[in-house]
Design an enzyme around this catalytic site. Structure first.
Site, PDB file in Angstrom:
ATOM      1  N   GLY A  95     -21.652   4.688   0.385  1.00  0.00           N
ATOM      2  CA  GLY A  95     -20.639   5.263  -0.505  1.00  0.00           C
ATOM      3  C   GLY A  95     -20.559   4.535  -1.835  1.00  0.00           C
ATOM      4  N   GLY A 121     -23.342   2.462   5.644  1.00  0.00           N
ATOM      5  CA  GLY A 121     -22.546   3.211   4.679  1.00  0.00           C
ATOM      6  C   GLY A 121     -23.196   3.183   3.312  1.00  0.00           C
ATOM      7  N   LYS A 136       0.863  -1.178   0.000  1.00  0.00           N
ATOM      8  CA  LYS A 136       0.000   0.000   0.000  1.00  0.00           C
ATOM      9  C   LYS A 136       0.899   1.228   0.000  1.00  0.00           C
ATOM     10  CE  LYS A 136      -4.571   0.434   0.410  1.00  0.00           C
ATOM     11  NZ  LYS A 136      -5.571  -0.491  -0.134  1.00  0.00           N
ATOM     12  N   VAL A 161     -19.023   1.724  -3.077  1.00  0.00           N
ATOM     13  CA  VAL A 161     -19.293   0.286  -3.216  1.00  0.00           C
ATOM     14  C   VAL A 161     -20.743  -0.007  -2.840  1.00  0.00           C
ATOM     15  CG1 VAL A 161     -18.670  -2.024  -2.425  1.00  0.00           C
ATOM     16  CG2 VAL A 161     -16.884  -0.309  -2.735  1.00  0.00           C
TER      17      VAL A 161
HETATM   18  P1  NAD Z   1     -16.722   5.422   0.456  1.00  0.00           P
HETATM   19  O1  NAD Z   1     -15.851   6.390   1.172  1.00  0.00           O
HETATM   20  O2  NAD Z   1     -17.189   5.751  -0.907  1.00  0.00           O
HETATM   21  O3  NAD Z   1     -18.017   5.093   1.350  1.00  0.00           O
HETATM   22  C1  NAD Z   1     -17.975   4.927   2.736  1.00  0.00           C
HETATM   23  C2  NAD Z   1     -19.234   5.573   3.283  1.00  0.00           C
HETATM   24  O4  NAD Z   1     -19.369   5.218   4.655  1.00  0.00           O
HETATM   25  C3  NAD Z   1     -19.216   7.093   3.217  1.00  0.00           C
HETATM   26  O5  NAD Z   1     -20.375   7.553   2.546  1.00  0.00           O
HETATM   27  C4  NAD Z   1     -19.193   7.514   4.690  1.00  0.00           C
HETATM   28  O6  NAD Z   1     -19.896   8.736   4.923  1.00  0.00           O
HETATM   29  C5  NAD Z   1     -19.884   6.346   5.337  1.00  0.00           C
HETATM   30  N1  NAD Z   1     -19.609   6.176   6.759  1.00  0.00           N
HETATM   31  C6  NAD Z   1     -18.439   6.315   7.414  1.00  0.00           C
HETATM   32  N2  NAD Z   1     -18.601   6.027   8.720  1.00  0.00           N
HETATM   33  C7  NAD Z   1     -19.887   5.669   8.888  1.00  0.00           C
HETATM   34  C8  NAD Z   1     -20.663   5.260  10.006  1.00  0.00           C
HETATM   35  N3  NAD Z   1     -20.127   5.112  11.231  1.00  0.00           N
HETATM   36  N4  NAD Z   1     -21.971   4.986   9.807  1.00  0.00           N
HETATM   37  C9  NAD Z   1     -22.529   5.113   8.604  1.00  0.00           C
HETATM   38  N5  NAD Z   1     -21.844   5.511   7.501  1.00  0.00           N
HETATM   39  C10 NAD Z   1     -20.550   5.786   7.648  1.00  0.00           C
HETATM   40  O7  NAD Z   1     -15.912   4.027   0.461  1.00  0.00           O
HETATM   41  P2  NAD Z   1     -16.100   2.789  -0.505  1.00  0.00           P
HETATM   42  O8  NAD Z   1     -15.099   2.869  -1.594  1.00  0.00           O
HETATM   43  O9  NAD Z   1     -17.533   2.591  -0.800  1.00  0.00           O
HETATM   44  O10 NAD Z   1     -15.596   1.615   0.460  1.00  0.00           O
HETATM   45  C11 NAD Z   1     -16.407   1.168   1.531  1.00  0.00           C
HETATM   46  C12 NAD Z   1     -15.595   0.212   2.399  1.00  0.00           C
HETATM   47  O11 NAD Z   1     -15.153  -0.887   1.601  1.00  0.00           O
HETATM   48  C13 NAD Z   1     -14.336   0.818   3.004  1.00  0.00           C
HETATM   49  O12 NAD Z   1     -14.080   0.223   4.241  1.00  0.00           O
HETATM   50  C14 NAD Z   1     -13.247   0.394   2.008  1.00  0.00           C
HETATM   51  O13 NAD Z   1     -11.975   0.346   2.632  1.00  0.00           O
HETATM   52  C15 NAD Z   1     -13.734  -0.984   1.652  1.00  0.00           C
HETATM   53  N6  NAD Z   1     -13.245  -1.444   0.346  1.00  0.00           N
HETATM   54  C16 NAD Z   1     -13.498  -0.706  -0.775  1.00  0.00           C
HETATM   55  C17 NAD Z   1     -13.036  -1.160  -1.999  1.00  0.00           C
HETATM   56  C18 NAD Z   1     -13.313  -0.382  -3.266  1.00  0.00           C
HETATM   57  O14 NAD Z   1     -13.165  -0.950  -4.357  1.00  0.00           O
HETATM   58  N7  NAD Z   1     -13.715   0.883  -3.175  1.00  0.00           N
HETATM   59  C19 NAD Z   1     -12.320  -2.362  -2.082  1.00  0.00           C
HETATM   60  C20 NAD Z   1     -12.115  -3.115  -0.921  1.00  0.00           C
HETATM   61  C21 NAD Z   1     -12.589  -2.649   0.306  1.00  0.00           C
END
Ligand code: NAD
Length: 383
Positions: free
Chosen positions: A190, A188, A91, A192
């Protein structure tokens, strides 16, 4: 070790080693011209080159960034090993506020540093690094995935893999081969989550969703006929499946005692506060699908892009998605074997990973590798 300028690097760019016994290599990258201050953590290359995204975050200081890069790079090794892929984990974290600090010059400086590693580290998107940023960096180094002509944003692949992880968990724990009427509590809304909720909604699932940014939850709810619930209430929601799509560390002794679900399966990284929490979930008869197994879709797509570049053919999105779909079989096999051994799937997966990291690298493609594992009638020896 003191900082030293590497001769082939542009003036102002220095790379120095930080000695961390748990990791193969940790590098500090500083560029006095663009203001770049980054750490590249290469956790383990025993099984192959190390792949992992580039995160741009306003860490309080270098110590905080170092903790994050060590944790995240270790997680990438676990992800590859959980799928038995011939890859190691890494990373990069860039320290600073991306809104103020991000510039083409800074991205190019990091690209020079990545290039100097000669392909031992392959970078890609992560938080606050976009496909457009990868394109800027690709003018300097080929050692990147997530390009516009490759897999691009990993979120659709991650969502697809998690979708299959949920299907496998629901089939195993609830004996259901469809999601019609299944009640899901999604934490969440976001990148994904938005895609995943669409996939789940299409299969007839009934979704409750929350987000600290309520507008996001309402946006997803509108698309999927979902109910918006308060963020503080989500872990206690009465549902069939909890789908963590936000932060890590949400499953600890206190939250586990309050859960009202049969299955937990979602993309959020590092959902368990402690490894032992997997057994607490098992004792409560809650099936927890290990995050690093079911959220590996983005990694699988990145590897497919790397292989396409290496073999000089164009990236095949459908073929990459087909690889991601195999997460269903992999998860199912894990759940069956964990049940036979009366272990939490995450405990069993952790043991597998430990043996995979110690094993010799294999120079085979993901498709060979995954199909070899999935077609084995009895996985006992594998786990
Ligand atoms: P993102 O930042 O787009 O979405 C995360 C969302 O969670 C945000 O909208 C944020 O406001 C919300 N959030 C944070 N804390 C919260 C809480 N306590 N209660 C409710 N909502 C809350 O991230 P993403 O890319 O959608 O990824 C989501 C998760 O999946 C993360 O943990 C990321 O590390 C993991 N992940 C993502 C990918 C990818 O391809 N993007 C790959 C592997 C793992």
């Amino acid at each position: 070790m003191p900082d030293h300028a590497t001769p082939s690097l542009p003036t102002g760019l220095t790379i120095s080693n930080i000695d961390i016994p748990t990791h193969d290599r940790v590098l500090r990258v500083v560029d006095s011209v663009s203001g770049l201050h980054a750490l590249i953590g290469i956790h383990n290359q025993r099984r192959g080159p190390a792949l992992g995204g580039i995160r741009f975050w306003p860490y309080a200081d270098e110590d905080e960034a170092l903790r994050d890069v060590l944790r995240l790079s270790r997680g990438m090794t676990a992800k590859s090993a959980a799928l038995d892929l011939p890859w190691g984990g890494a990373k990069t974290v860039i320290i600073g506020d991306p809104k103020k600090l991000k510039s083409p010059a800074l991205l190019r400086a990091l690209a020079y540093a990545i290039n100097s590693l000669g392909g031992h580290y392959i970078g890609g998107e992560d938080v606050n690094i976009s496909v457009a940023d990868i394109e800027v960096m690709r003018t300097i180094t080929p050692h990147l995935v997530g390009s516009a002509e490759g897999c691009g944003d990993p979120a659709p692949y991650t969502a697809q893999g998690v979708f299959h992880g949920i299907r496998a968990a629901v089939s195993h724990r609830l004996g259901r081969d469809n999601l019609q009427g299944l009640r899901l509590a999604v934490q969440g809304a976001g990148a994904v989550s938005a895609i995943l909720c669409r996939l789940l909604h299409r299969e007839g699932a009934v979704i409750s969703v929350c987000d600290l940014k309520e507008a996001r939850a309402h946006h997803v709810a509108k698309q999927c006929g979902a109910r918006v619930v308060p963020a503080l209430a989500i872990l206690e929601t009465d549902a069939d499946v909890l789908v963590p799509c936000a932060l890590g560390g949400i499953l600890d002794a206190q939250s586990i005692a309050r859960l009202n679900v049969s299955v937990i399966a979602g993309p959020a990284n590092n959902q368990l506060a402690l490894a032992e929490d997997a057994e607490s979930l098992h004792a409560r008869n809650i099936l927890y699908a290990p995050d690093y197994l079911i959220n590996a879709g983005g990694l699988i797509a990145g590897i497919a892009e790397y292989e396409a570049n290496r073999d000089r053919h164009s990236f095949d999105r459908a073929a990459a998605m087909a690889e991601v779909d195999l997460i269903y079989k992999r998860s199912s096999a894990l759940f069956v074997e964990a049940q036979r051994l009366d272990l939490a799937p995450a405990t069993l997966c952790d043991r597998t990973i430990a043996s995979q990291i110690d094993s010799r690298p294999m120079k085979i493609t993901i498709s060979c590798c995954l199909s070899a594992i999935f077609t084995m009638p009895d996985l006992r020896g594998e786990w």
